[in-house]
Structures are given as C-alpha cells and as structure tokens.
Design a protein around this motif. Sequence first.
Motif, PDB file in Angstrom:
ATOM      1  N   ALA A   8     -33.002 -38.371 -39.853  1.00  0.00           N
ATOM      2  CA  ALA A   8     -33.546 -37.696 -38.669  1.00  0.00           C
ATOM      3  C   ALA A   8     -33.856 -38.628 -37.518  1.00  0.00           C
ATOM      4  O   ALA A   8     -34.288 -38.162 -36.462  1.00  0.00           O
ATOM      5  N   THR A   9     -33.657 -39.930 -37.681  1.00  0.00           N
ATOM      6  CA  THR A   9     -34.082 -40.848 -36.626  1.00  0.00           C
ATOM      7  C   THR A   9     -32.925 -41.627 -36.012  1.00  0.00           C
ATOM      8  O   THR A   9     -33.143 -42.579 -35.268  1.00  0.00           O
ATOM      9  N   GLY A  10     -31.703 -41.230 -36.306  1.00  0.00           N
ATOM     10  CA  GLY A  10     -30.548 -41.871 -35.691  1.00  0.00           C
ATOM     11  C   GLY A  10     -30.229 -41.284 -34.341  1.00  0.00           C
ATOM     12  O   GLY A  10     -30.966 -40.446 -33.806  1.00  0.00           O
ATOM     13  N   ALA A  11     -29.106 -41.690 -33.800  1.00  0.00           N
ATOM     14  CA  ALA A  11     -28.722 -41.251 -32.450  1.00  0.00           C
ATOM     15  C   ALA A  11     -28.544 -39.745 -32.378  1.00  0.00           C
ATOM     16  O   ALA A  11     -28.867 -39.129 -31.357  1.00  0.00           O
ATOM     17  N   VAL A  12     -28.033 -39.129 -33.432  1.00  0.00           N
ATOM     18  CA  VAL A  12     -27.886 -37.669 -33.465  1.00  0.00           C
ATOM     19  C   VAL A  12     -29.134 -37.017 -34.036  1.00  0.00           C
ATOM     20  O   VAL A  12     -29.543 -35.933 -33.598  1.00  0.00           O
ATOM     21  N   GLU A  38     -44.106 -41.278 -38.599  1.00  0.00           N
ATOM     22  CA  GLU A  38     -45.212 -40.798 -37.761  1.00  0.00           C
ATOM     23  C   GLU A  38     -44.686 -40.209 -36.463  1.00  0.00           C
ATOM     24  O   GLU A  38     -45.194 -39.190 -35.983  1.00  0.00           O
ATOM     25  N   ALA A  39     -43.650 -40.817 -35.891  1.00  0.00           N
ATOM     26  CA  ALA A  39     -43.053 -40.272 -34.674  1.00  0.00           C
ATOM     27  C   ALA A  39     -42.449 -38.897 -34.945  1.00  0.00           C
ATOM     28  O   ALA A  39     -42.531 -37.990 -34.099  1.00  0.00           O
ATOM     29  N   LEU A  40     -41.862 -38.708 -36.109  1.00  0.00           N
ATOM     30  CA  LEU A  40     -41.307 -37.409 -36.463  1.00  0.00           C
ATOM     31  C   LEU A  40     -42.407 -36.358 -36.581  1.00  0.00           C
ATOM     32  O   LEU A  40     -42.253 -35.216 -36.124  1.00  0.00           O
TER      33      LEU A  40
END
Length: 322
Positions: A8-12, A38-40
Amino acid sequence: MRIFLAGATGAVGKPLVRQLIARGHDVTATTRSAAKAEALRQLGVTAVIIDGLDGAAVGEAVARAEPDAIIHQMTGVSGKPDFKNFDRWFAPTNALRTVGTDNLLAAARAVGVKRFVAQSYTGWNNIREGGPAKSEDDPLDTSPPKALTETLAAIQHLERSVTDAPLDGIVLRYGNFYGPGASEELVRMVQGRMMPILGGGTGIWSWIHVDDAAAAAVVALERGSPGLYNIVDDQPAAVSEWLPYLAEVVGAKPPLRLPVWLGRLVVGEMLVRWMTEARGASNAKAKRELSLELAWPTWRDGFRHGLVGQEPVASPQFRAVA
C-alpha cells in the motif's frame, strides 16, 4: 467492500489507498515499515506490518481482515537501476511476484475470497515482432536477454497463477510508471544525461500515470471480468520521440546518442533491445471492457503537468459498463 491491499505504500499503492477510501471501501493495507503504517492509519485504513514472503503472517493477516477481495500491488524495487544485472536488481520484486503471489492466493482460498486483482507489467517483455502496440492476446518475448530470464519467469508465474486460480482473477499489465513516487529517478537520470538514446531509438514504450494505474485497479475491483488487461495510455511512442520531450520538460539538455555497439558495452543488452526493438501495448480491451477514462490519456500531457510532486489535478472518472 472489505479490501485487503497488499503493498500500500508504493507508487501505485499510495494513490490507490486514497481512491479506495474515496469510493467507500473498508481497507486493510500492508507495509513492511512501522513509520509507513502510521501514515496509512492517518488516511483511514487498518494498517498491518507484514512481509509478503512470510506465508504464515500473510495468512493470519488476511484471515483477520476477512476481505471480500485482495489487491496485490507488492513490489520491492529500490536503488539505482541496474540494467546490466536486471534480474539481480529486480530479485526482491521477483520474489514477491512468485512466493508473495502464492502466499496471497493461498490466503484467499483459505478464507473464501472470490476476487483477486494483481499487478503485472507490459513493455520490454512483449514479443519484439509485428506492429507497435500489442494486445493481451499477443505472446510475450520468447528469447529475452539472459539478464531478464528470471524477471520474465516471475511475471509469467504471477499471471498464470492468478488467471488459473479458482476465483475471479484479474491481472493488470501496467505500462511504464510515471508520476509522484515513480519519476524521480528517471528525471535525475535524464537531467544528468545518463539515459542516452541507443541506436535509432526505435523501441516503442507505453506509459501510465500512477493515478491512472490506481484507478484501473479500482475499476477492475468493482466491475472487471477475470483475465488480462493492458493498462497504458493512448499513445505508444518511440524512445526517439518521448525521451527528448521528457528532457525538454524537465529542463535538461537533449539526451546523448550512442551507437548500439557502444550501448551494449555501457548499459548492456537489455536496455539496447528495449530502446531499439521493444513494442508497446494497446489499451483497447481495458477501455472497452472496463470503460476506464484516463486522467492522463497521453504521456505528453502527463510528463508536462503530472510528472513529480503534484497531487492529481483530476479525479479518475468511473462509468458503468455499457
């Protein structure tokens, strides 16, 4: 729907999280980093810290989430591009496309998930014969350079495993990514004149903005039929066309030009073939069957206005399938 988003934290992954939340889905999203988790959470998702190669951890996480669908966006590309040793550079992604895919499919079977959307690729792996834009029915390259054999095998494993699985398996063959989180290294190389045009630059590349790549995953999730889809923009283009244009957009000097023989010595056979013989991809099936409307239908507009450091200027549009 309840969605389990792996990667969930890649470019897409980042724009995909935003779009899934905007569409009202309940999202459990994975990352390998506590800081990124935490950002998610701040975006409104349930964040899970796991390694996609840990089958037991993946199975437990999916069981807890009880998802209606799984989206597989896991990749592991990092560091400077190494075209001479491409398989070694791509080894973490290859593992996620093989072992990681198998782990997610096993978890899907265990909890009865019926819809599975996975990221694949279209570009250098297309057959290097015939017209400039390949459809999903065209074969992949049967004789890749030695440095690409493991990477091609990993792509084939993912596509075969997902489409053969006893569920609604959808494979999105993305073109070359650009946009926030995907363009920075490319821009650095172009500005440093480290990406020359090899030979005549006759290889055809297809591009896709990361926001449009994410939108395609949402559309496939909500209404796609099982199968393969090329997710690319409307204009496959030769290297000799898009690379000088990109250099102009980012304020760089025109790219250097090297003969093929020198290119083989400097960057290796893989990049030589990609720049001189590659074929792009057609998005006709995705437009016809997914009714996907692109926020960035051409790389020309996308390079000039949506390359790096910008939030999407337009939300992807969704239309019901006719």
